[in-house]
Write a protein that holds these residues in place. Structure first.
Motif, PDB file in Angstrom:
ATOM      1  N   PRO A  36       0.821  -1.226   0.000  1.00 35.42           N
ATOM      2  CA  PRO A  36       0.000   0.000   0.000  1.00 35.42           C
ATOM      3  C   PRO A  36       0.848   1.267   0.000  1.00 35.42           C
ATOM      4  O   PRO A  36       1.773   1.404   0.789  1.00 35.42           O
ATOM      5  CB  PRO A  36      -0.823  -0.111   1.271  1.00 35.42           C
ATOM      6  CG  PRO A  36      -0.787  -1.554   1.634  1.00 35.42           C
ATOM      7  CD  PRO A  36       0.453  -2.147   1.051  1.00 35.42           C
ATOM      8  N   PRO A  44      -1.607  -4.156   5.730  1.00 31.99           N
ATOM      9  CA  PRO A  44      -2.194  -2.953   5.131  1.00 31.99           C
ATOM     10  C   PRO A  44      -1.448  -1.710   5.600  1.00 31.99           C
ATOM     11  O   PRO A  44      -0.615  -1.766   6.518  1.00 31.99           O
ATOM     12  CB  PRO A  44      -3.626  -2.970   5.669  1.00 31.99           C
ATOM     13  CG  PRO A  44      -3.550  -3.743   6.933  1.00 31.99           C
ATOM     14  CD  PRO A  44      -2.471  -4.775   6.730  1.00 31.99           C
ATOM     15  N   VAL A  79      -6.241  -3.907  10.859  1.00 27.56           N
ATOM     16  CA  VAL A  79      -7.594  -3.629  10.387  1.00 27.56           C
ATOM     17  C   VAL A  79      -8.560  -3.692  11.573  1.00 27.56           C
ATOM     18  O   VAL A  79      -9.576  -3.013  11.605  1.00 27.56           O
ATOM     19  CB  VAL A  79      -8.010  -4.662   9.295  1.00 27.56           C
ATOM     20  CG1 VAL A  79      -7.632  -4.153   7.932  1.00 27.56           C
ATOM     21  CG2 VAL A  79      -7.387  -6.019   9.511  1.00 27.56           C
TER      22      VAL A  79
END
Ligand SMILES: [Cu+2]
Length: 550
Positions: free
Chosen positions: A11, A514, A519
């Protein structure tokens, strides 16, 4: 299952695209990857130079290079391996990538400063390259830049010394970032005795980086001042004292060996419990020994100078202190072996590399005691016994811990697995090559073969030939290991979030993680190496496989 993203799809920070999303990133994971490629580049360069040195010494007399080139080559090998590979390797790559995740947070405390550390690292590397091709050529002093030779030699010492100075800055800033992150950014639910051991090892290392590096920084600047302004600080011809330089140099460079080895020990403390499915033996003892090594390791520097001239009392004191440092080191080795005892061991490439680490590092440590004792040290000082000793500790130790870290965290960093069989073959080849390469050097050193000499007497020919054969095996073993990892980008075998059954926080997030790592809210366990839920899950999966009701 969709194809796993390849590494350049990790990312990107919002608003940044293409190359900018790397060169201007503040993301600790991306910085870890940028260090990975830069550090692997330098490692391969220095490994090739080392290989050429070994080919040169395979036979007596000139083989592939002149004496002048030989002196610059072993200096280049040492400077790159020490300042551009082994000091930054594990903290800058795996520390940057995993320390924030292990602490349950989204990044280090000073993300911009972290980016600056990377640019300083790159600048240091560039300066080293420039000094290679500048007038006078790369220094021929050895990586220790001992005066008065480094003040007098025509080779370009100031540029290389300045490169080491810049790299020291990068190391200090990384240390500052890690200490602040551990204190100020770890998940508020995580107490000190819940911090994983890898992060603890980086914390202990960071204090040494922060407190010891300034000593070498000022010392290296003084070498430049001495060369440019002829002030007579170190040069006896001008009233200076070369022994002062040695004290200042080793006041950093001995603690620096713990900057090199402590992070490696932290990797082993992660790998051993994971593949033993067992809480690590002596968690608190390992934490205390990490801090103990960092503190006691700052008090032994003059064991490098028994032959340089000091009182018998001083020799006695530094020798005693050197033996004392062996105690916290041994605590770790005993804890790793005790964790393996009666464990349900699952063999994997990272575990095999860690077992090899324990063996090679123990040989390195034990021969360190031989060198810590003044009597034998005066006999083997500056011989190939010393070269073998520090390659067992630094290459056998940190080098193999680096390989173990690469194989342990590769699936998490890139979301892909690698070929296990090739990894085992490469590890075996590297280990066998390592033994044939360095064990003869212990014997050559005991027989009196001095280090850093371009040529040698006939009685050393057999040992050097054997070492050369080992060197070839070692070189190709490492190349095969790295090639196998690179090939995984083509094979792209998907890795799950927790392929090993690890229980620290990085194994609870997706592979690769991520942008902000978590998350869901991270769950902080009372004890960082509690495998109960991992074992329960494995048992459930086994039952499902056998078609038995859960
Ligand atoms: Cu030392």
């Amino acid at each position: 299952m969709a194809n796993p993203p390849s590494f350049y799809e990790t990312p990107a920070p919002p608003g940044l695209k293409g190359i900018k999303a790397w060169l201007l990133t503040h993301d600790h994971k991306r910085l870890g990857l940028m260090y990975l490629w830069a550090i692997l580049f330098w490692f391969v360069i220095a490994l090739c130079v080392g290989f050429l040195l070994r080919i040169e010494l395979a036979t007596m007399g000139p083989t592939i290079m002149s004496a002048r080139v030989y002196n610059s080559a072993f200096t280049l090998h040492g400077v790159i391996m020490i300042f551009l590979f082994i000091i930054p390797a594990i903290p800058a790559i795996f520390g940057n990538f995993f320390l924030p995740i292990q602490l349950g947070t989204d990044d280090v405390f000073f993300p911009r400063l972290n980016l600056l550390s990377w640019y300083l690292y790159m600048l240091g590397g560039m300066l080293a390259i420039v000094s290679l091709f500048s007038s006078g050529g790369f220094p021929d002093t050895g990586w220790t830049f001992y005066v008065p030779f480094s003040v007098g030699t025509k080779h370009n010492v100031p540029m290389t010394v300045f490169a080491a100075f810049i790299l020291g800055m990068s190391s200090m800033l990384t240390g500052l970032n890690f200490i602040t992150t551990v204190h100020r950014k770890r998940d508020p639910k995580m107490g000190w005795m819940q911090i994983p051991l890898f992060t603890w090892s980086l914390y202990a290392t960071a204090w040494v980086q922060l407190l010891a590096t300034p000593v070498i920084s000022i010392t290296l600047l003084l070498v430049i001042v001495e060369r440019v302004f002829q002030v007579g600080l170190f040069d006896p011809a001008k009233g200076g004292d070369p022994i002062l330089y040695q004290h200042l140099f080793w006041m950093y460079s001995h603690p620096a060996v713990y900057v090199m080895i402590l992070p490696g020990m932290g990797v082993i403390s992660e790998v051993i419990p994971t593949f033993s499915r067992k809480a690590i033996f002596g968690y608190k003892a390992i934490v205390v020994s990490s801090m103990g090594i960092a503190i006691a390791g700052s008090l032994v520097w003059a064991h490098h100078m028994y032959t340089s001239g000091m009182s018998d009392t001083a020799v006695f004191v530094f020798s005693l202190l050197t033996f004392l440092v062996a105690i916290p080191t041994a605590v770790k080795v005993f804890s790793w072996v005790s964790t393996l005892y009666k464990a349900s061991i699952e063999m994997t490439p990272p575990l095999l590399l860690s077992l090899v680490f324990i063996y090679l590092f123990s040989v390195g440590g034990l021969t360190g005691l031989v060198l810590g004792a003044a009597g034998p040290d005066i006999h083997v000082h500056d011989t190939h016994f010393v070269v073998a000793h520090f390659h067992f500790t630094m290459f056998g130790g940190t080098g193999f811990a680096f390989f173990a870290a690469l194989h342990y965290w590769w699936p998490k960093m890139f979301g892909i697995l690698y070929n296990f069989r090739v990894a085992y073959i490469a590890t075996t080849l590297t280990t066998v090559g390592f033994m044939f390469h360095y064990v003869p050097m212990f014997i050559l050193g005991l027989q009196g073969m001095p280090r850093r000499y371009y040529d040698y007497l006939p009685q050393y020919a057999q040992g050097n030939m054997l070492a050369a054969v080992g060197g070839v095996l070692l070189f190709f073993g490492v190349m095969l290991m790295l090639a196998n990892l690179m090939l995984s980008f083509r094979q792209r075998k998907t890795a799950s979030a927790n392929p090993w059954g690890g229980c620290t926080l990085e194994w609870t997030v997706p592979s690769p993680p991520p942008l902000h790592n978590f998350v869901t809210e991270p769950v902080i366990k009372d004890y960082p190496y509690d495998f109960s839920d991992v074992i329960a899950q494995i048992e459930t999966e086994a039952k499902v496989e056998q078609g038995k009701p859960d």
